[in-house]
Design an enzyme around this catalytic site. Structure first.
Site, PDB file in Angstrom:
ATOM      1  N   ASP A  31     -24.984  28.435  21.854  1.00 18.25           N
ATOM      2  CA  ASP A  31     -23.778  29.025  21.941  1.00 18.25           C
ATOM      3  C   ASP A  31     -23.560  29.819  20.516  1.00 18.25           C
ATOM      4  O   ASP A  31     -24.055  29.343  19.724  1.00 18.25           O
ATOM      5  CB  ASP A  31     -22.506  28.339  22.260  1.00 18.25           C
ATOM      6  N   ASP A  33     -19.981  31.435  19.441  1.00 16.56           N
ATOM      7  CA  ASP A  33     -18.619  31.083  18.713  1.00 16.56           C
ATOM      8  C   ASP A  33     -18.482  29.540  18.523  1.00 16.56           C
ATOM      9  O   ASP A  33     -18.337  28.774  19.346  1.00 16.56           O
ATOM     10  CB  ASP A  33     -17.610  31.624  19.475  1.00 16.56           C
ATOM     11  N   ASP A 231     -20.437  23.821  21.241  1.00 16.28           N
ATOM     12  CA  ASP A 231     -19.184  23.092  20.729  1.00 16.28           C
ATOM     13  C   ASP A 231     -18.249  22.958  21.910  1.00 16.28           C
ATOM     14  O   ASP A 231     -17.195  22.060  21.652  1.00 16.28           O
ATOM     15  CB  ASP A 231     -18.737  24.002  19.900  1.00 16.28           C
TER      16      ASP A 231
END
Length: 355
Positions: A31, A33, A231
Protein backbone atom coordinates in the site's frame (compact mmCIF):
# COMPACT_ATOMS: atom_id res chain seq x y z
CA UNK A 1 1.87 -17.68 -10.57
CA UNK A 2 -0.19 -17.52 -7.39
CA UNK A 3 -3.97 -17.20 -7.71
CA UNK A 4 -5.76 -15.59 -4.83
CA UNK A 5 -7.89 -18.08 -2.98
CA UNK A 6 -11.18 -17.96 -1.11
CA UNK A 7 -9.95 -16.61 2.20
CA UNK A 8 -8.54 -18.34 5.26
CA UNK A 9 -9.34 -18.99 8.88
CA UNK A 10 -8.79 -16.09 11.28
CA UNK A 11 -5.52 -16.46 13.16
CA UNK A 12 -5.15 -16.45 16.94
CA UNK A 13 -1.56 -15.16 17.02
CA UNK A 14 0.93 -13.48 14.68
CA UNK A 15 3.21 -15.91 12.86
CA UNK A 16 6.96 -16.13 13.17
CA UNK A 17 9.46 -16.40 10.33
CA UNK A 18 13.00 -17.68 10.73
CA UNK A 19 13.97 -15.87 7.52
CA UNK A 20 13.63 -12.15 6.77
CA UNK A 21 10.30 -11.56 5.05
CA UNK A 22 12.11 -10.12 2.03
CA UNK A 23 13.63 -13.58 1.53
CA UNK A 24 10.60 -15.67 2.50
CA UNK A 25 8.34 -13.93 -0.08
CA UNK A 26 9.14 -13.03 -3.66
CA UNK A 27 6.85 -10.01 -4.04
CA UNK A 28 5.67 -7.30 -1.65
CA UNK A 29 2.27 -5.86 -2.56
CA UNK A 30 2.69 -2.49 -0.87
CA UNK A 31 0.00 0.00 0.00
CA UNK A 32 1.17 3.59 -0.44
CA UNK A 33 -0.50 6.10 1.94
CA UNK A 34 0.80 5.54 5.46
CA UNK A 35 3.20 2.80 4.34
CA UNK A 36 5.58 4.30 1.76
CA UNK A 37 4.61 7.98 1.93
CA UNK A 38 2.26 10.26 3.82
CA UNK A 39 -0.67 12.18 2.35
CA UNK A 40 1.47 15.30 2.19
CA UNK A 41 3.84 13.51 -0.18
CA UNK A 42 6.86 12.90 2.07
CA UNK A 43 8.33 9.47 2.63
CA UNK A 44 7.47 7.49 5.77
CA UNK A 45 10.59 7.18 8.00
CA UNK A 46 12.84 4.25 7.03
CA UNK A 47 10.70 3.40 4.00
CA UNK A 48 13.19 4.45 1.32
CA UNK A 49 16.12 2.64 2.91
CA UNK A 50 14.15 -0.51 3.74
CA UNK A 51 12.64 -0.84 0.29
CA UNK A 52 16.03 -0.26 -1.34
CA UNK A 53 17.55 -3.06 0.73
CA UNK A 54 14.64 -5.43 0.01
CA UNK A 55 14.89 -4.74 -3.71
CA UNK A 56 18.66 -5.22 -3.73
CA UNK A 57 18.11 -8.60 -2.08
CA UNK A 58 15.87 -9.74 -4.92
CA UNK A 59 12.37 -8.95 -3.65
CA UNK A 60 10.00 -7.57 -6.28
CA UNK A 61 8.16 -4.46 -5.09
CA UNK A 62 4.67 -3.68 -6.38
CA UNK A 63 2.73 -0.61 -5.24
CA UNK A 64 -0.99 -1.23 -4.85
CA UNK A 65 -3.38 1.66 -4.33
CA UNK A 66 -7.14 2.05 -4.13
CA UNK A 67 -6.78 5.63 -5.35
CA UNK A 68 -8.01 5.64 -8.96
CA UNK A 69 -7.16 9.29 -9.67
CA UNK A 70 -3.50 9.19 -10.70
CA UNK A 71 -2.25 7.04 -13.61
CA UNK A 72 0.60 4.61 -12.81
CA UNK A 73 3.25 6.74 -14.53
CA UNK A 74 2.45 9.69 -12.24
CA UNK A 75 2.63 7.50 -9.11
CA UNK A 76 5.88 5.92 -10.30
CA UNK A 77 7.42 9.35 -10.89
CA UNK A 78 6.45 10.41 -7.36
CA UNK A 79 8.01 7.29 -5.86
CA UNK A 80 11.19 7.80 -7.86
CA UNK A 81 11.44 11.40 -6.66
CA UNK A 82 11.22 10.13 -3.07
CA UNK A 83 14.17 7.79 -3.68
CA UNK A 84 12.15 4.64 -4.37
CA UNK A 85 12.85 3.86 -8.03
CA UNK A 86 9.69 2.62 -9.73
CA UNK A 87 8.38 2.03 -13.23
CA UNK A 88 4.74 2.47 -14.24
CA UNK A 89 4.46 -1.33 -14.45
CA UNK A 90 5.27 -1.51 -10.72
CA UNK A 91 2.12 0.46 -9.84
CA UNK A 92 -1.29 -1.20 -9.75
CA UNK A 93 -4.40 0.89 -9.14
CA UNK A 94 -8.05 0.18 -8.48
CA UNK A 95 -8.72 1.89 -11.82
CA UNK A 96 -6.85 -0.91 -13.57
CA UNK A 97 -8.67 -3.56 -11.54
CA UNK A 98 -12.12 -2.17 -12.31
CA UNK A 99 -11.23 -1.68 -15.99
CA UNK A 100 -10.39 -5.40 -16.25
CA UNK A 101 -13.65 -6.23 -14.49
CA UNK A 102 -15.60 -4.15 -17.03
CA UNK A 103 -13.65 -5.52 -20.01
CA UNK A 104 -14.40 -9.08 -18.91
CA UNK A 105 -18.13 -8.34 -19.10
CA UNK A 106 -18.45 -5.84 -21.95
CA UNK A 107 -17.54 -6.14 -25.64
CA UNK A 108 -14.33 -4.58 -27.02
CA UNK A 109 -14.80 -0.94 -27.93
CA UNK A 110 -17.78 -0.55 -25.60
CA UNK A 111 -18.66 3.00 -24.57
CA UNK A 112 -18.35 3.46 -20.82
CA UNK A 113 -19.70 6.46 -18.91
CA UNK A 114 -16.70 7.72 -16.95
CA UNK A 115 -17.28 9.29 -13.53
CA UNK A 116 -13.77 9.97 -12.26
CA UNK A 117 -10.34 11.21 -13.19
CA UNK A 118 -7.45 10.62 -15.56
CA UNK A 119 -6.29 7.39 -13.93
CA UNK A 120 -9.62 5.73 -14.69
CA UNK A 121 -9.68 7.13 -18.23
CA UNK A 122 -6.22 5.69 -18.97
CA UNK A 123 -7.14 2.31 -17.48
CA UNK A 124 -10.33 1.99 -19.55
CA UNK A 125 -8.48 2.81 -22.77
CA UNK A 126 -5.80 0.28 -21.87
CA UNK A 127 -8.52 -2.39 -21.92
CA UNK A 128 -9.88 -1.29 -25.29
CA UNK A 129 -12.90 0.50 -23.86
CA UNK A 130 -14.09 3.98 -24.86
CA UNK A 131 -14.72 6.43 -21.99
CA UNK A 132 -17.55 8.92 -22.61
CA UNK A 133 -18.85 11.84 -20.59
CA UNK A 134 -22.63 11.74 -21.02
CA UNK A 135 -25.59 9.41 -21.07
CA UNK A 136 -26.33 11.00 -24.46
CA UNK A 137 -23.20 9.24 -25.81
CA UNK A 138 -24.98 5.86 -25.56
CA UNK A 139 -22.78 4.15 -22.96
CA UNK A 140 -23.41 0.52 -22.05
CA UNK A 141 -22.10 0.79 -18.49
CA UNK A 142 -21.05 3.27 -15.79
CA UNK A 143 -17.67 3.26 -14.02
CA UNK A 144 -17.06 5.42 -10.97
CA UNK A 145 -13.69 6.20 -9.43
CA UNK A 146 -12.18 8.94 -7.29
CA UNK A 147 -12.02 12.13 -9.34
CA UNK A 148 -10.41 14.48 -6.86
CA UNK A 149 -11.98 17.16 -4.64
CA UNK A 150 -13.07 19.29 -7.61
CA UNK A 151 -15.25 16.68 -9.33
CA UNK A 152 -18.51 18.52 -10.15
CA UNK A 153 -21.74 17.45 -8.46
CA UNK A 154 -23.26 17.07 -11.89
CA UNK A 155 -21.10 14.02 -12.55
CA UNK A 156 -22.89 12.16 -9.74
CA UNK A 157 -26.21 13.19 -11.26
CA UNK A 158 -25.07 11.86 -14.66
CA UNK A 159 -24.14 8.56 -13.06
CA UNK A 160 -27.50 8.41 -11.32
CA UNK A 161 -29.40 9.00 -14.55
CA UNK A 162 -27.52 6.16 -16.23
CA UNK A 163 -27.76 3.72 -13.36
CA UNK A 164 -31.43 4.59 -12.96
CA UNK A 165 -32.00 3.45 -16.55
CA UNK A 166 -30.54 0.06 -15.71
CA UNK A 167 -26.96 0.38 -16.98
CA UNK A 168 -24.45 -1.87 -15.18
CA UNK A 169 -22.55 0.10 -12.54
CA UNK A 170 -18.96 -0.48 -11.48
CA UNK A 171 -16.87 1.25 -8.80
CA UNK A 172 -13.10 1.27 -8.47
CA UNK A 173 -13.34 1.14 -4.67
CA UNK A 174 -15.59 2.16 -1.80
CA UNK A 175 -13.20 3.81 0.67
CA UNK A 176 -15.36 6.37 2.45
CA UNK A 177 -12.43 8.65 3.23
CA UNK A 178 -9.13 9.62 1.67
CA UNK A 179 -6.18 11.32 3.40
CA UNK A 180 -4.80 14.60 2.12
CA UNK A 181 -2.24 17.14 3.26
CA UNK A 182 -5.10 19.20 4.76
CA UNK A 183 -6.79 16.30 6.58
CA UNK A 184 -9.25 13.52 5.90
CA UNK A 185 -11.65 14.12 3.02
CA UNK A 186 -14.51 12.16 1.41
CA UNK A 187 -13.28 9.28 -0.73
CA UNK A 188 -14.80 7.44 -3.65
CA UNK A 189 -17.00 5.45 -1.30
CA UNK A 190 -18.75 8.65 -0.24
CA UNK A 191 -19.38 9.49 -3.90
CA UNK A 192 -20.66 5.96 -4.53
CA UNK A 193 -23.11 6.45 -1.65
CA UNK A 194 -24.54 9.50 -3.40
CA UNK A 195 -25.41 7.42 -6.46
CA UNK A 196 -26.59 4.50 -4.34
CA UNK A 197 -29.00 6.73 -2.41
CA UNK A 198 -30.33 8.25 -5.63
CA UNK A 199 -30.85 4.93 -7.43
CA UNK A 200 -31.08 2.16 -4.83
CA UNK A 201 -28.62 0.18 -6.96
CA UNK A 202 -25.41 -1.61 -5.93
CA UNK A 203 -22.18 -1.40 -7.93
CA UNK A 204 -19.70 -4.15 -8.68
CA UNK A 205 -16.55 -3.14 -6.78
CA UNK A 206 -12.94 -3.99 -7.69
CA UNK A 207 -10.76 -2.33 -5.04
CA UNK A 208 -9.38 -3.59 -1.75
CA UNK A 209 -10.46 -5.51 0.26
CA UNK A 210 -12.14 -7.42 -2.57
CA UNK A 211 -10.06 -9.97 -4.52
CA UNK A 212 -10.06 -8.25 -7.97
CA UNK A 213 -7.55 -5.66 -6.76
CA UNK A 214 -4.85 -8.04 -5.60
CA UNK A 215 -5.68 -10.48 -8.41
CA UNK A 216 -4.83 -7.65 -10.80
CA UNK A 217 -1.54 -7.20 -8.97
CA UNK A 218 -0.66 -10.90 -9.14
CA UNK A 219 -1.54 -11.02 -12.84
CA UNK A 220 0.68 -8.02 -13.55
CA UNK A 221 3.63 -9.10 -11.38
CA UNK A 222 3.61 -12.90 -11.72
CA UNK A 223 4.05 -13.19 -7.95
CA UNK A 224 4.50 -16.74 -6.66
CA UNK A 225 4.75 -15.94 -2.93
CA UNK A 226 3.13 -12.52 -2.43
CA UNK A 227 3.08 -10.65 0.87
CA UNK A 228 0.51 -7.88 1.31
CA UNK A 229 1.98 -4.93 3.23
CA UNK A 230 -0.33 -2.24 4.56
CA UNK A 231 -1.44 0.00 7.40
CA UNK A 232 -5.21 -0.48 7.19
CA UNK A 233 -7.01 -3.46 8.67
CA UNK A 234 -10.21 -3.01 6.65
CA UNK A 235 -8.59 -2.80 3.21
CA UNK A 236 -5.03 -4.14 3.15
CA UNK A 237 -5.26 -6.88 5.76
CA UNK A 238 -8.83 -7.89 4.92
CA UNK A 239 -7.84 -7.99 1.26
CA UNK A 240 -5.05 -10.44 2.06
CA UNK A 241 -7.46 -12.50 4.16
CA UNK A 242 -10.00 -12.63 1.32
CA UNK A 243 -7.29 -13.72 -1.09
CA UNK A 244 -5.79 -16.33 1.22
CA UNK A 245 -2.29 -14.79 1.29
CA UNK A 246 -0.05 -13.56 4.10
CA UNK A 247 0.14 -9.97 5.28
CA UNK A 248 2.36 -7.58 7.20
CA UNK A 249 0.80 -4.70 9.15
CA UNK A 250 3.06 -1.69 9.69
CA UNK A 251 2.15 0.75 12.45
CA UNK A 252 3.07 3.90 10.50
CA UNK A 253 -0.45 4.71 9.30
CA UNK A 254 -4.01 4.66 10.56
CA UNK A 255 -3.93 1.49 12.70
CA UNK A 256 -2.73 1.73 16.29
CA UNK A 257 -2.13 -1.09 18.75
CA UNK A 258 -5.53 -0.76 20.41
CA UNK A 259 -7.31 -1.27 17.07
CA UNK A 260 -5.05 -4.19 16.25
CA UNK A 261 -5.85 -5.95 19.52
CA UNK A 262 -9.59 -5.55 18.85
CA UNK A 263 -9.34 -6.91 15.29
CA UNK A 264 -11.95 -9.37 14.05
CA UNK A 265 -10.56 -12.50 12.32
CA UNK A 266 -10.45 -11.06 8.81
CA UNK A 267 -8.45 -8.06 10.09
CA UNK A 268 -5.68 -10.03 11.84
CA UNK A 269 -2.35 -9.79 10.01
CA UNK A 270 0.18 -12.59 9.68
CA UNK A 271 3.00 -10.34 10.90
CA UNK A 272 3.30 -7.02 12.73
CA UNK A 273 6.14 -4.48 12.46
CA UNK A 274 6.74 -0.90 13.48
CA UNK A 275 7.63 0.13 9.92
CA UNK A 276 8.99 -1.26 6.66
CA UNK A 277 12.22 -2.34 8.32
CA UNK A 278 10.14 -5.33 9.38
CA UNK A 279 10.62 -6.68 5.85
CA UNK A 280 14.34 -7.09 6.46
CA UNK A 281 14.39 -9.16 9.64
CA UNK A 282 13.02 -12.49 10.88
CA UNK A 283 9.73 -12.36 12.74
CA UNK A 284 9.78 -13.80 16.28
CA UNK A 285 7.53 -16.69 17.30
CA UNK A 286 4.79 -16.31 19.88
CA UNK A 287 4.72 -19.31 22.22
CA UNK A 288 2.43 -20.42 25.03
CA UNK A 289 -1.31 -20.71 25.52
CA UNK A 290 -4.24 -19.16 27.35
CA UNK A 291 -3.53 -21.06 30.58
CA UNK A 292 0.13 -20.15 30.95
CA UNK A 293 0.20 -16.90 28.99
CA UNK A 294 1.60 -16.03 25.57
CA UNK A 295 5.32 -15.25 25.32
CA UNK A 296 7.32 -13.31 22.75
CA UNK A 297 10.82 -12.10 23.50
CA UNK A 298 10.88 -11.16 27.15
CA UNK A 299 7.15 -10.36 27.28
CA UNK A 300 4.25 -12.45 28.58
CA UNK A 301 0.62 -11.53 27.91
CA UNK A 302 -2.40 -13.01 29.62
CA UNK A 303 -6.07 -12.36 30.39
CA UNK A 304 -7.46 -11.87 33.88
CA UNK A 305 -10.64 -10.28 35.19
CA UNK A 306 -11.70 -8.98 31.77
CA UNK A 307 -8.38 -7.22 31.15
CA UNK A 308 -5.24 -7.84 29.15
CA UNK A 309 -2.12 -8.06 31.29
CA UNK A 310 1.45 -7.67 30.11
CA UNK A 311 4.65 -8.48 31.98
CA UNK A 312 8.21 -8.03 30.80
CA UNK A 313 11.60 -8.20 32.39
CA UNK A 314 15.23 -8.39 31.42
CA UNK A 315 16.97 -7.30 28.22
CA UNK A 316 14.66 -9.42 26.05
CA UNK A 317 11.76 -7.10 26.90
CA UNK A 318 13.41 -4.05 25.37
CA UNK A 319 11.43 -4.36 22.12
CA UNK A 320 7.81 -3.26 22.63
CA UNK A 321 6.79 -4.95 19.34
CA UNK A 322 7.36 -8.31 20.98
CA UNK A 323 4.92 -7.19 23.66
CA UNK A 324 2.41 -6.24 20.95
CA UNK A 325 2.72 -9.70 19.39
CA UNK A 326 2.17 -11.41 22.73
CA UNK A 327 -0.85 -9.20 23.44
CA UNK A 328 -2.32 -10.00 20.02
CA UNK A 329 -2.13 -13.71 20.79
CA UNK A 330 -3.85 -13.25 24.15
CA UNK A 331 -6.53 -10.90 22.78
CA UNK A 332 -7.30 -12.84 19.59
CA UNK A 333 -7.45 -16.18 21.41
CA UNK A 334 -9.87 -14.76 23.95
CA UNK A 335 -11.99 -13.12 21.24
CA UNK A 336 -12.14 -16.18 18.97
CA UNK A 337 -14.36 -15.36 16.02
CA UNK A 338 -15.35 -11.94 17.38
CA UNK A 339 -13.71 -8.66 18.34
CA UNK A 340 -11.76 -8.39 21.57
CA UNK A 341 -13.62 -6.38 24.21
CA UNK A 342 -10.98 -6.71 26.92
CA UNK A 343 -9.62 -3.71 28.79
CA UNK A 344 -6.15 -3.12 27.35
CA UNK A 345 -5.40 0.16 29.13
CA UNK A 346 -2.75 -1.03 31.61
CA UNK A 347 -1.07 -3.26 29.05
CA UNK A 348 -0.77 -0.38 26.61
CA UNK A 349 0.61 1.86 29.35
CA UNK A 350 3.26 -0.77 30.01
CA UNK A 351 4.19 -0.82 26.34
CA UNK A 352 4.26 2.97 26.16
CA UNK A 353 6.68 3.14 29.07
CA UNK A 354 9.13 1.00 27.10
CA UNK A 355 8.51 2.43 23.63
Amino acid sequence: MTEFGQGRQGRVRPDGSARPLSEAYDTALLDLDGVVYYAGGGAVPYAVEALGTARAGGMHLAYVTNNALRPPDVVAAHLTELGVPAEPADVITSAQAVARLVADEMPPGARILLIGGEGLRVALRERGLVPVESLDDDPVAVVQGYGGPDLPWGRFAEASYAVGRGLPWYASNTDLTIPSARGIGPGNGAAVEVVRIATGAEPKVAGKPLPPMHRETVLRTGAERPLVVGDRLDTDIEGAFNGGVDSLLVLTGVTDVARLLAAVPEHRPTYVAADLRGLLVPQPEVAGDADGGFRCGGWTASVSGGALLLEGEGPDSSDPLDGVRALCAAAWTEAGAGACGLDAGKALERLGAVG
